[in-house]
Motif scaffolding. Structure first.
Motif, PDB file in Angstrom:
ATOM      1  N   PHE A  80      10.398  -5.574  -0.531  1.00 41.59           N
ATOM      2  CA  PHE A  80       9.079  -5.581  -1.167  1.00 41.59           C
ATOM      3  C   PHE A  80       8.208  -6.715  -0.619  1.00 41.59           C
ATOM      4  CE2 PHE A  80      10.935  -3.049  -4.782  1.00 41.59           C
ATOM      5  CZ  PHE A  80      10.048  -1.986  -4.674  1.00 41.59           C
ATOM      6  N   LEU A  81       8.785  -7.894  -0.456  1.00 42.51           N
ATOM      7  CA  LEU A  81       8.003  -9.028   0.027  1.00 42.51           C
ATOM      8  C   LEU A  81       7.516  -8.806   1.458  1.00 42.51           C
ATOM      9  CD1 LEU A  81       6.875 -11.866  -0.273  1.00 42.51           C
ATOM     10  CD2 LEU A  81       9.109 -12.771   0.429  1.00 42.51           C
ATOM     11  N   SER A  82       8.394  -8.336   2.322  1.00 37.41           N
ATOM     12  CA  SER A  82       7.989  -8.121   3.714  1.00 37.41           C
ATOM     13  C   SER A  82       6.903  -7.061   3.811  1.00 37.41           C
ATOM     14  CB  SER A  82       9.196  -7.707   4.568  1.00 37.41           C
ATOM     15  OG  SER A  82       9.727  -6.462   4.143  1.00 37.41           O
ATOM     16  N   GLN A  83       7.002  -6.014   2.981  1.00 36.39           N
ATOM     17  CA  GLN A  83       5.978  -4.967   2.994  1.00 36.39           C
ATOM     18  C   GLN A  83       4.624  -5.551   2.589  1.00 36.39           C
ATOM     19  OE1 GLN A  83       6.501  -1.785   4.066  1.00 36.39           O
ATOM     20  NE2 GLN A  83       4.282  -1.604   3.975  1.00 36.39           N
ATOM     21  N   ALA A  84       4.626  -6.424   1.589  1.00 35.90           N
ATOM     22  CA  ALA A  84       3.375  -7.049   1.144  1.00 35.90           C
ATOM     23  C   ALA A  84       2.810  -7.976   2.213  1.00 35.90           C
ATOM     24  CB  ALA A  84       3.616  -7.820  -0.150  1.00 35.90           C
ATOM     25  N   LEU A  85       3.677  -8.774   2.848  1.00 40.73           N
ATOM     26  CA  LEU A  85       3.213  -9.699   3.882  1.00 40.73           C
ATOM     27  C   LEU A  85       2.678  -8.967   5.108  1.00 40.73           C
ATOM     28  CD1 LEU A  85       6.063 -12.399   3.733  1.00 40.73           C
ATOM     29  CD2 LEU A  85       3.724 -12.634   2.898  1.00 40.73           C
ATOM     30  N   LEU A  96      15.565   1.702 -12.354  1.00 42.93           N
ATOM     31  CA  LEU A  96      14.826   2.959 -12.209  1.00 42.93           C
ATOM     32  C   LEU A  96      13.520   2.759 -11.456  1.00 42.93           C
ATOM     33  CD1 LEU A  96      15.396   4.607 -15.713  1.00 42.93           C
ATOM     34  CD2 LEU A  96      16.186   5.470 -13.499  1.00 42.93           C
ATOM     35  N   TYR A  97      12.860   1.625 -11.659  1.00 38.22           N
ATOM     36  CA  TYR A  97      11.605   1.368 -10.943  1.00 38.22           C
ATOM     37  C   TYR A  97      11.849   1.346  -9.433  1.00 38.22           C
ATOM     38  CZ  TYR A  97       7.338  -0.745  -9.229  1.00 38.22           C
ATOM     39  OH  TYR A  97       6.184  -0.984  -8.519  1.00 38.22           O
ATOM     40  N   VAL A  98      12.873   0.604  -9.014  1.00 38.35           N
ATOM     41  CA  VAL A  98      13.189   0.527  -7.581  1.00 38.35           C
ATOM     42  C   VAL A  98      13.489   1.920  -7.038  1.00 38.35           C
ATOM     43  CG1 VAL A  98      14.802  -0.392  -5.872  1.00 38.35           C
ATOM     44  CG2 VAL A  98      14.028  -1.835  -7.762  1.00 38.35           C
ATOM     45  N   PHE A  99      14.247   2.702  -7.788  1.00 41.10           N
ATOM     46  CA  PHE A  99      14.627   4.044  -7.349  1.00 41.10           C
ATOM     47  C   PHE A  99      13.410   4.953  -7.215  1.00 41.10           C
ATOM     48  CE2 PHE A  99      16.124   8.384  -8.575  1.00 41.10           C
ATOM     49  CZ  PHE A  99      16.858   8.646  -7.429  1.00 41.10           C
ATOM     50  N   VAL A 100      12.522   4.937  -8.207  1.00 38.88           N
ATOM     51  CA  VAL A 100      11.349   5.813  -8.193  1.00 38.88           C
ATOM     52  C   VAL A 100      10.407   5.444  -7.049  1.00 38.88           C
ATOM     53  CG1 VAL A 100       9.273   6.480  -9.464  1.00 38.88           C
ATOM     54  CG2 VAL A 100      11.464   6.369 -10.648  1.00 38.88           C
ATOM     55  N   VAL A 101      10.144   4.147  -6.863  1.00 39.52           N
ATOM     56  CA  VAL A 101       9.252   3.729  -5.775  1.00 39.52           C
ATOM     57  C   VAL A 101       9.853   4.078  -4.419  1.00 39.52           C
ATOM     58  CG1 VAL A 101       8.187   1.735  -4.645  1.00 39.52           C
ATOM     59  CG2 VAL A 101       8.160   1.910  -7.126  1.00 39.52           C
ATOM     60  N   SER A 102      11.165   3.966  -4.300  1.00 41.51           N
ATOM     61  CA  SER A 102      11.804   4.314  -3.022  1.00 41.51           C
ATOM     62  C   SER A 102      11.625   5.787  -2.691  1.00 41.51           C
ATOM     63  CB  SER A 102      13.295   3.958  -3.068  1.00 41.51           C
ATOM     64  OG  SER A 102      14.031   4.843  -3.905  1.00 41.51           O
ATOM     65  N   LEU A 103      11.652   6.642  -3.714  1.00 42.19           N
ATOM     66  CA  LEU A 103      11.452   8.074  -3.482  1.00 42.19           C
ATOM     67  C   LEU A 103      10.010   8.373  -3.084  1.00 42.19           C
ATOM     68  CD1 LEU A 103      13.490   9.719  -6.404  1.00 42.19           C
ATOM     69  CD2 LEU A 103      14.171   9.389  -4.025  1.00 42.19           C
ATOM     70  N   ALA A 104       9.069   7.562  -3.581  1.00 43.06           N
ATOM     71  CA  ALA A 104       7.644   7.757  -3.269  1.00 43.06           C
ATOM     72  C   ALA A 104       7.173   6.685  -2.291  1.00 43.06           C
ATOM     73  CB  ALA A 104       6.831   7.718  -4.560  1.00 43.06           C
ATOM     74  N   TYR A 105       7.997   6.352  -1.323  1.00 44.90           N
ATOM     75  CA  TYR A 105       7.728   5.217  -0.436  1.00 44.90           C
ATOM     76  C   TYR A 105       6.424   5.353   0.346  1.00 44.90           C
ATOM     77  CZ  TYR A 105       8.819   1.239   2.558  1.00 44.90           C
ATOM     78  OH  TYR A 105       8.787   0.023   3.194  1.00 44.90           O
ATOM     79  N   ARG A 106       5.956   6.569   0.517  1.00 40.36           N
ATOM     80  CA  ARG A 106       4.732   6.762   1.305  1.00 40.36           C
ATOM     81  C   ARG A 106       3.534   6.062   0.676  1.00 40.36           C
ATOM     82  NH1 ARG A 106       3.688  13.238   0.189  1.00 40.36           N
ATOM     83  NH2 ARG A 106       3.464  13.110  -2.086  1.00 40.36           N
ATOM     84  N   VAL A 107       3.593   5.772  -0.632  1.00 39.93           N
ATOM     85  CA  VAL A 107       2.466   5.058  -1.261  1.00 39.93           C
ATOM     86  C   VAL A 107       2.390   3.624  -0.747  1.00 39.93           C
ATOM     87  CG1 VAL A 107       2.575   6.461  -3.353  1.00 39.93           C
ATOM     88  CG2 VAL A 107       3.847   4.305  -3.266  1.00 39.93           C
ATOM     89  N   LEU A 108       3.483   3.113  -0.195  1.00 36.63           N
ATOM     90  CA  LEU A 108       3.473   1.784   0.405  1.00 36.63           C
ATOM     91  C   LEU A 108       3.033   1.829   1.860  1.00 36.63           C
ATOM     92  CD1 LEU A 108       6.840   0.297  -0.958  1.00 36.63           C
ATOM     93  CD2 LEU A 108       4.565   0.177  -1.982  1.00 36.63           C
ATOM     94  N   GLU A 109       3.118   2.978   2.479  1.00 38.31           N
ATOM     95  CA  GLU A 109       2.805   3.112   3.903  1.00 38.31           C
ATOM     96  C   GLU A 109       1.362   3.539   4.155  1.00 38.31           C
ATOM     97  OE1 GLU A 109       6.949   4.422   5.973  1.00 38.31           O
ATOM     98  OE2 GLU A 109       5.927   5.963   4.788  1.00 38.31           O
ATOM     99  N   ARG A 110       0.730   4.199   3.203  1.00 38.47           N
ATOM    100  CA  ARG A 110      -0.607   4.765   3.423  1.00 38.47           C
ATOM    101  C   ARG A 110      -1.628   3.723   3.858  1.00 38.47           C
ATOM    102  NH1 ARG A 110      -1.422   7.095  -1.270  1.00 38.47           N
ATOM    103  NH2 ARG A 110      -0.185   8.902  -0.657  1.00 38.47           N
ATOM    104  N   PRO A 111      -1.725   2.571   3.193  1.00 37.27           N
ATOM    105  CA  PRO A 111      -2.701   1.576   3.633  1.00 37.27           C
ATOM    106  C   PRO A 111      -2.465   1.107   5.061  1.00 37.27           C
ATOM    107  CG  PRO A 111      -1.972   1.106   1.413  1.00 37.27           C
ATOM    108  CD  PRO A 111      -1.084   2.198   1.942  1.00 37.27           C
ATOM    109  N   LYS A 112      -1.196   1.010   5.479  1.00 38.20           N
ATOM    110  CA  LYS A 112      -0.897   0.625   6.856  1.00 38.20           C
ATOM    111  C   LYS A 112      -1.442   1.651   7.818  1.00 38.20           C
ATOM    112  CE  LYS A 112       3.115  -0.773   8.019  1.00 38.20           C
ATOM    113  NZ  LYS A 112       4.575  -0.805   8.190  1.00 38.20           N
ATOM    114  N   ALA A 113      -1.296   2.935   7.463  1.00 39.16           N
ATOM    115  CA  ALA A 113      -1.772   3.996   8.341  1.00 39.16           C
ATOM    116  C   ALA A 113      -3.292   3.923   8.489  1.00 39.16           C
ATOM    117  CB  ALA A 113      -1.352   5.348   7.780  1.00 39.16           C
ATOM    118  N   VAL A 114      -3.956   3.571   7.387  1.00 33.16           N
ATOM    119  CA  VAL A 114      -5.414   3.459   7.442  1.00 33.16           C
ATOM    120  C   VAL A 114      -5.831   2.337   8.368  1.00 33.16           C
ATOM    121  CG1 VAL A 114      -7.452   2.873   6.075  1.00 33.16           C
ATOM    122  CG2 VAL A 114      -5.757   4.427   5.143  1.00 33.16           C
ATOM    123  N   LYS A 115      -5.063   1.197   8.292  1.00 35.13           N
ATOM    124  CA  LYS A 115      -5.390   0.057   9.138  1.00 35.13           C
ATOM    125  C   LYS A 115      -5.184   0.369  10.606  1.00 35.13           C
ATOM    126  CE  LYS A 115      -4.721  -3.929   6.164  1.00 35.13           C
ATOM    127  NZ  LYS A 115      -4.074  -5.246   6.023  1.00 35.13           N
TER     128      LYS A 115
END
Length: 419
Positions: free
Chosen positions: A344-349, A398-417
């Motif tokens: 999580f930290l590396s993704q944010a950084l 459960l939070y970690v598990f759910v976010v991992s299944l929807a991981y693309r929500v963490l990648e979308r902003p990177k794709a925009v950049k």
């Protein structure tokens, strides 16, 4: 995609080699001192006749300060530098180790019991403040040594070093208790280690040119939460630390409630947790160089959910519960939770590479999870038994598990950049 300061500053790169990184990694060991709070709480609880809820408030006193000081530390770090902020944090941590030693030597009599508890509490508070300063500044300091795509595995290596301090704490306390009747010698030993860590880093030379700024404000840091990636990563760290500290403090009590095992043996649950966490960090440091962060987080999520299920089954059996299942649950949650923080930290950084100091301060505020989960687990245990504590812990899993299944929500902003 923009690169981290380490890759955009050739001059700095020449001062961030293998020799310079050793004191930084040693500082990660000092960072691990914060995890002794779980072990210490299990000894302090019977000594002062504290309830589960009261004992877990001691943990809250440690992690509450992440809410208050994390973002201001990010601002401070921009002004005085990352290394100096880490040095300050080690000094505060050394003070935190010194106070319990004074408490048990100068206030050893029964008549000074209240004074002893007060000094211990103040020590816990300083431990939390020092660890806040360290968590905010040490991770970005390590980021000077690596490129963005290697950040997760390098941060995990730091967590692997940190895990040694976490692992040794219950072992040292148990050994000191059995050999000398003084479990608190743990603080004296870590006091010496902390001083060594300060000296090593004070002598270290790290060029931080181009990574400090005097224009950062607390308001600018909080505005980062408007970014959905930053927000999700922040909540991920809340979940990670909540599970980490909650299991650290509560696991021995879960075992003792369902068996006749004594405290000195039950604290081995904390040791098993940190051994599994250490193995997980070591494995993650290697694996995350070969697999994507998405796959890594999904593996972590699945393992954490499995651990919650094992805990629940163990606690649900009233007579002769399967003790082996308890140890499996402890090992699974330790292994599964070991790399969640780094991911999580590396993704944010990486999402905000030019504002790493501010992002780090904001992310470390997520360590307030260590102050939120334990009292909730203690209250739930008081009302429902230890199954209540397990249910609270399961929310983080459960939070970690759910976010991992929807991981693309963490990648979308990177794709925009990168578009």
């Amino acid at each position: 995609m923009a690169q981290t300061p380490a890759t955009t500053n050739p001059k700095g790169a020449s001062h961030t080699g293998a020799k310079a990184i050793v004191p930084v990694m040693f500082a990660f060991f000092v960072m691990g001192f914060v995890d002794l709070v779980g072990t210490a709480t299990n000894y302090v609880k019977p000594e002062f006749n504290l309830s589960d809820t009261q004992a877990n408030l001691l943990t809250t006193m440690v992690f509450f300060w992440f809410l208050i000081f994390s973002v201001p530390t990010g601002v401070l770090m921009n002004r005085i530098g990352r290394r100096r902020t880490v040095l300050l944090s080690i000094l505060v941590t050394v003070g935190a180790m010194l106070l319990p030693v004074i408490a048990y030597t100068a206030c050893a009599s029964d008549g000074a019991k209240t004074a002893r508890l007060v000094l211990i509490v103040i020590g816990f508070i300083l431990l939390g403040i020092g660890n806040t300063l360290m968590q905010v500044s040490l991770n970005p300091l390590l980021a000077l040594f690596v490129k963005g795509d290697q950040l997760a595995s390098t941060l995990t290596t730091g967590q692997f070093v940190k895990a040694f301090a976490s692992l040794f704490a219950p072992f040292i306390a148990s050994w000191a208790s059995k050999q000398f009747g003084k479990w608190w010698l743990l603080f004296a030993i870590y006091l010496v280690v902390g001083i060594i860590g300060y000296v090593l880093l004070a002598l270290d030379k790290i060029d931080e040119s181009g990574v400090t700024s005097s224009t950062t404000t607390i308001a600018r840091c909080f505005k980062l939460l408007a970014d959905p990636v930053i927000l999700l990563c922040f909540l991920g760290i809340v979940a990670h630390v909540g599970v980490d500290v909650g299991v650290n403090a509560q696991a021995p009590r879960i075992l003792m409630e369902h068996t006749d095992i004594a405290l000195e043996t039950a604290t081995n649950a904390t040791m098993v947790y940190f051994i599994a966490r250490m193995i997980g960090c070591f494995t993650g440091g290697i694996a995350l160089k070969k697999i994507s962060n998405k796959v890594g987080l999904r593996i972590c999520g699945v393992i954490m959910v499995l651990s919650a299920v094992c805990f629940a089954v163990f606690s649900s059996v009233q007579a002769n519960p399967p003790v082996a299942l308890f140890w499996i649950a402890v090992a699974l949650v330790g292994f599964g939770n070991s790399n969640v923080f780094s991911l999580f930290l590396s993704q944010a950084l990486i999402t905000e590479p030019e504002r790493q100091n501010e992002v780090s301060g904001l992310m470390m505020m997520g360590l307030i999870g260590g102050a939120i989960f334990p009292p909730l687990m203690g209250a739930a245990a008081g009302g429902m038994g230890q199954i209540g504590a397990i249910l609270v812990m399961s929310i983080g899993c459960l939070y970690v598990f759910v976010v991992s299944l929807a991981y693309r929500v963490l990648e979308r902003p990177k794709a925009v950049k990168n578009a």
